[in-house]
Design an enzyme around this catalytic site. Structure first.
Site, short mmCIF file in Angstrom:
data_model
loop_
_atom_site.label_atom_id
_atom_site.label_comp_id
_atom_site.label_asym_id
_atom_site.label_seq_id
_atom_site.Cartn_x
_atom_site.Cartn_y
_atom_site.Cartn_z
N SER A 124 -53.86 44.44 -79.82
CA SER A 124 -55.06 44.74 -80.60
C SER A 124 -55.26 46.24 -80.74
O SER A 124 -54.92 47.02 -79.84
CB SER A 124 -56.27 44.14 -79.88
OG SER A 124 -57.47 44.66 -80.40
N TYR A 148 -61.35 42.77 -71.47
CA TYR A 148 -60.50 42.23 -72.54
C TYR A 148 -59.50 43.28 -73.00
O TYR A 148 -58.30 43.04 -73.10
CB TYR A 148 -61.37 41.75 -73.72
CG TYR A 148 -60.60 41.61 -75.00
CD1 TYR A 148 -59.73 40.53 -75.20
CD2 TYR A 148 -60.68 42.58 -76.01
CE1 TYR A 148 -58.99 40.42 -76.36
CE2 TYR A 148 -59.95 42.48 -77.17
CZ TYR A 148 -59.11 41.40 -77.35
OH TYR A 148 -58.37 41.30 -78.49
N LYS A 152 -55.22 43.50 -72.78
CA LYS A 152 -54.27 43.77 -73.88
C LYS A 152 -53.32 44.90 -73.49
O LYS A 152 -52.11 44.82 -73.72
CB LYS A 152 -55.04 44.11 -75.16
CG LYS A 152 -55.73 42.92 -75.79
CD LYS A 152 -54.72 41.93 -76.36
CE LYS A 152 -55.27 40.55 -76.52
NZ LYS A 152 -54.27 39.52 -76.82
C1 UD1 Z 1 -64.42 43.40 -82.20
C2 UD1 Z 1 -64.15 43.69 -80.76
C3 UD1 Z 1 -62.69 44.06 -80.62
C4 UD1 Z 1 -61.81 42.92 -81.13
C5 UD1 Z 1 -62.19 42.64 -82.57
C6 UD1 Z 1 -61.44 41.43 -83.09
C7 UD1 Z 1 -66.28 44.48 -79.82
C8 UD1 Z 1 -67.03 45.65 -79.31
N1 UD1 Z 1 -65.03 44.74 -80.30
O1 UD1 Z 1 -64.13 44.58 -82.93
O2 UD1 Z 1 -62.36 44.35 -79.28
O3 UD1 Z 1 -60.45 43.29 -81.04
O4 UD1 Z 1 -63.58 42.36 -82.66
O5 UD1 Z 1 -61.62 41.29 -84.46
O6 UD1 Z 1 -66.75 43.36 -79.80
N2 UD1 Z 1 -71.18 44.47 -87.27
C9 UD1 Z 1 -72.48 44.49 -87.75
N3 UD1 Z 1 -73.24 43.38 -87.56
C10 UD1 Z 1 -72.80 42.26 -86.92
C11 UD1 Z 1 -71.46 42.24 -86.45
C12 UD1 Z 1 -70.68 43.38 -86.63
O7 UD1 Z 1 -72.93 45.47 -88.32
O8 UD1 Z 1 -73.58 41.30 -86.78
C13 UD1 Z 1 -70.33 45.65 -87.50
C14 UD1 Z 1 -69.81 46.31 -86.22
O9 UD1 Z 1 -70.74 47.24 -85.72
C15 UD1 Z 1 -68.50 46.95 -86.74
C16 UD1 Z 1 -68.03 45.97 -87.82
O10 UD1 Z 1 -69.19 45.23 -88.19
O11 UD1 Z 1 -68.77 48.19 -87.35
C17 UD1 Z 1 -66.96 45.01 -87.35
O12 UD1 Z 1 -67.41 44.33 -86.18
P1 UD1 Z 1 -66.58 43.15 -85.51
O13 UD1 Z 1 -66.19 42.15 -86.54
O14 UD1 Z 1 -67.36 42.66 -84.33
O15 UD1 Z 1 -65.22 43.84 -85.05
P2 UD1 Z 1 -64.99 45.12 -84.11
O16 UD1 Z 1 -66.24 45.67 -83.58
O17 UD1 Z 1 -64.10 46.04 -84.85
#
Ligand code: UD1
Length: 337
Positions: A124, A148, A152
């Site tokens: 990842s 987690y 990895k």
């Molecule tokens: C998350 C995990 C990461 C994992 C990846 C798998 C965390 C901190 N990180 O990454 O370790 O490998 O998923 O895909 O959990 N967002 C919102 N609102 C929401 C949900 C997300 O604004 O309700 C934003 C987040 O702040 C981020 C983006 O959307 O900027 C993507 O979020 P997400 O899909 O959770 O992925 P990651 O944070 O990149």
């Protein structure tokens, strides 16, 4: 000879099983349904014309793992099976370490015992944390911010160490953010309970299951202030595994870590906009505070994937949203576990 796909009932594993079959490989899936459904296996079977062996087993069960290698002629392994929820890993670290490290070790030892010397491993982009330089290349410093993430990194280290001294070659794919679904809408992401990831939540808002999306912060150092990620279509991602096996079959030696992303980032607000276009639905949202542990922005350097794997993403954010929506709208309860 068959490819063993561990965690093949999961989101990326199921799409990869189909891609491997389409590329002419025989496939054996092993899964314990810890976070997946038997209906995903049925869906893979339907897409592959029934040509699929399936074993229900936990990879921590050494005898069961040995049994798989005794009963099937395995030539390569694609290892997905792992727990993957960041927040849960903080609450239950020992369960994460036991499962993610133990599963890999069990598979590796069985591979060595049976002379299976080719491995593609799920890693990842979480190993980069917030990269200092973007796009982030494989040579960038690595670290982890959660158990987690540590699993990895530790799995990458274990594989690298074993490859150095035993007849084993491996490609460790560092996935950026996988989204989308199979174009048939019969395979897709089926998050249990409340999803944490952005796109499943966006789709629930589009489908009316959730009133609005919470956008975690609009004060990051990005063009519109919301977080930027490199979203990659799961069908493209599945193809990267096929390409990795081809490189191993051509005789590549040692262990190589390779980014799998598109090379360009989308902000949360851009994802919402793309989802609006794809779904034709409004996606109400409100800006809330940052989510603890989130980074501001990341996207992949894709040179190594192109040069070493001969792979690059073909599908863009509109394709991702269209296919994710098709899956979600036709299967609002996922596989209906
Ligand atoms: C998350 C995990 C990461 C994992 C990846 C798998 C965390 C901190 N990180 O990454 O370790 O490998 O998923 O895909 O959990 N967002 C919102 N609102 C929401 C949900 C997300 O604004 O309700 C934003 C987040 O702040 C981020 C983006 O959307 O900027 C993507 O979020 P997400 O899909 O959770 O992925 P990651 O944070 O990149």
């Amino acid at each position: 000879m068959a490819v063993l796909v561990t965690g093949g009932a999961g989101y990326i594993g199921s799409h990869t099983a189909v891609a491997l079959h389409d590329a002419g490989h025989e496939v054996v899936i092993v899964d314990n349904f810890a976070n997946s459904s038997p209906r995903a296996v049925d869906a893979v079977r339907a897409l592959t014309g029934g040509a699929l062996s399936f074993v229900e087993a936990d990879l921590l069960d050494e005898a069961a793992v040995r049994g798989i290698f005794e009963q099937h002629e395995i030539s390569e392994v694609v290892h997905f099976a792992a727990h993957k929820a960041v927040a849960e890993s903080v609450q239950e670290p020992s369960r994460y370490y036991r499962n993610n490290l133990g599963s890999l070790l069990g598979v590796l030892e069985a591979m060595l015992e049976h002379g299976v010397d080719k491995l593609v491993h799920s890693s990842s982009c979480t190993v980069y944390g917030q990269p200092a330089v973007l796009p982030v290349a494989e040579s960038a410093p690595v670290g982890a911010a959660s158990p987690y993430g540590w699993t990895k990194l530790m799995c990458e280290q274990i594989i690298t160490d074993v490859c150095a001294v035993r007849p084993l070659a491996a490609v460790m794919l560092r996935y950026f953010n996988p989204v989308g679904a199979h174009p048939s809408a019969t395979l897709g992401e089926d998050p249990n309970d409340i999803p944490n990831n952005l796109v499943p939540l966006v789709m629930q808002v589009a489908g009316g299951r959730r009133e609005r999306l919470a956008v975690f912060g609009d004060d990051y150092d990005t063009a519109d202030g919301s977080g930027v990620r490199d979203y990659v279509h799961v069908v493209d991602l599945a193809e990267a595994h096929v390409a990795a096996l081809e490189v191993l079959a051509a005789g590549h030696d040692g262990a190589a870590a390779v980014n799998v992303g598109t090379g360009s980032g989308s902000s949360v607000l851009e994802v919402i906009e793309a989802a609006r276009r794809a779904t034709g639905r409004p996606i109400p949202y409100e800006i809330v505070g940052r989510r603890p542990g989130d980074i501001a922005k990341t996207w992949a350097a894709t040179d190594l994937a192109r040069e070493f794997l001969g792979w690059q993403a073909k599908l863009d954010i509109d394709d991702m949203m269209r296919d994710h929506w098709r899956w979600h709208s036709q299967n609002p309860d996922g596989y209906g576990r």
